[in-house]
Design a protein around this motif. Sequence first.
Motif, short mmCIF file in Angstrom:
data_model
loop_
_atom_site.label_atom_id
_atom_site.label_comp_id
_atom_site.label_asym_id
_atom_site.label_seq_id
_atom_site.Cartn_x
_atom_site.Cartn_y
_atom_site.Cartn_z
N VAL A 69 58.22 100.70 -10.79
CA VAL A 69 59.30 101.62 -11.17
C VAL A 69 59.76 101.30 -12.58
N GLU A 70 59.82 102.32 -13.41
CA GLU A 70 60.34 102.19 -14.78
C GLU A 70 59.68 101.06 -15.54
N ASP A 90 67.18 105.79 -5.60
CA ASP A 90 66.81 106.12 -6.98
C ASP A 90 65.38 106.64 -7.10
N HIS A 91 64.46 106.12 -6.28
CA HIS A 91 63.05 106.33 -6.56
C HIS A 91 62.22 106.91 -5.42
N SER A 118 72.98 108.57 -6.82
CA SER A 118 72.01 108.08 -7.80
C SER A 118 72.15 108.80 -9.14
N ARG A 120 70.24 108.16 -11.62
CA ARG A 120 68.87 108.42 -12.06
C ARG A 120 68.38 109.77 -11.56
N ARG A 121 68.68 110.08 -10.31
CA ARG A 121 68.27 111.38 -9.79
C ARG A 121 68.98 112.51 -10.53
N PRO A 172 62.10 112.19 -7.22
CA PRO A 172 61.76 110.78 -7.02
C PRO A 172 60.27 110.55 -7.28
N GLU A 173 59.91 109.30 -7.64
CA GLU A 173 58.52 108.98 -7.95
C GLU A 173 57.63 108.98 -6.71
#
Length: 238
Positions: A69-70, A90-91, A118, A120-121, A172-173
Amino acid sequence: MSSACLLSAEDLVFRWRRGQPPCLELADFEIQPGERLFVHGPSGSGKSTLLGLLGGVLRPERGRITLQVEGRSVELGGLSDRERDRLRVDHIGFVFQQFNLVPYLSVLDNVCLPCRFSARRRQRLAGDERTEARRLLRALDLGAALETTPVTRLSVGQQQRVAVARALIGRPELLIADEPTSALDAQRQAGFLELLLQESAASGASVVFVSHDERLAAHFDRRVALAELNRAAALAEA
């Protein structure tokens, strides 16, 4: 783990209770960035257990699960419960078999929920979270009249589609889906798969999709028979 992997599991062992034989035992398991993976197997082969482990809901008794991640590698077993919760929100987008919708929230608020927890989302959205939630709901054939409806008043199939929209919001990833089409008719099943794969392709997300319905495998890049990989299931059958 290959440097290109989004997620890998190595020497994985899980049992529900101490003293019982393992219900899941995998030598290795990998997911590539952007890959669409179909996992199938009969009841009891460990499909839901595997997804719980990959999503950080469960902890393995032994082995490593690593997520990229990241630009960094995160080993899930080294995280606290709170840190795994943060990583997941987040992911990872997760569609549970039992949906896990919040009963006192409306349809729209349930879909927006990951973005409330989140940042990030929220940052990944093209617009605001409610606009994106409405777009996903329309794509899943849930009209504006249902937005303010409590999820407890929806049919099982409608609840399932709300759970899918919630998993997709915020790009999300990794998307993990546990039997997500089981309550949908054939037409809506096709529409759901199209949306899921379109959204994941647009964001570059990987998809791990579990189902007993092998007819759906043609939509995916790779298929895995978990019963063939899970040494614990093979030993139990023998």
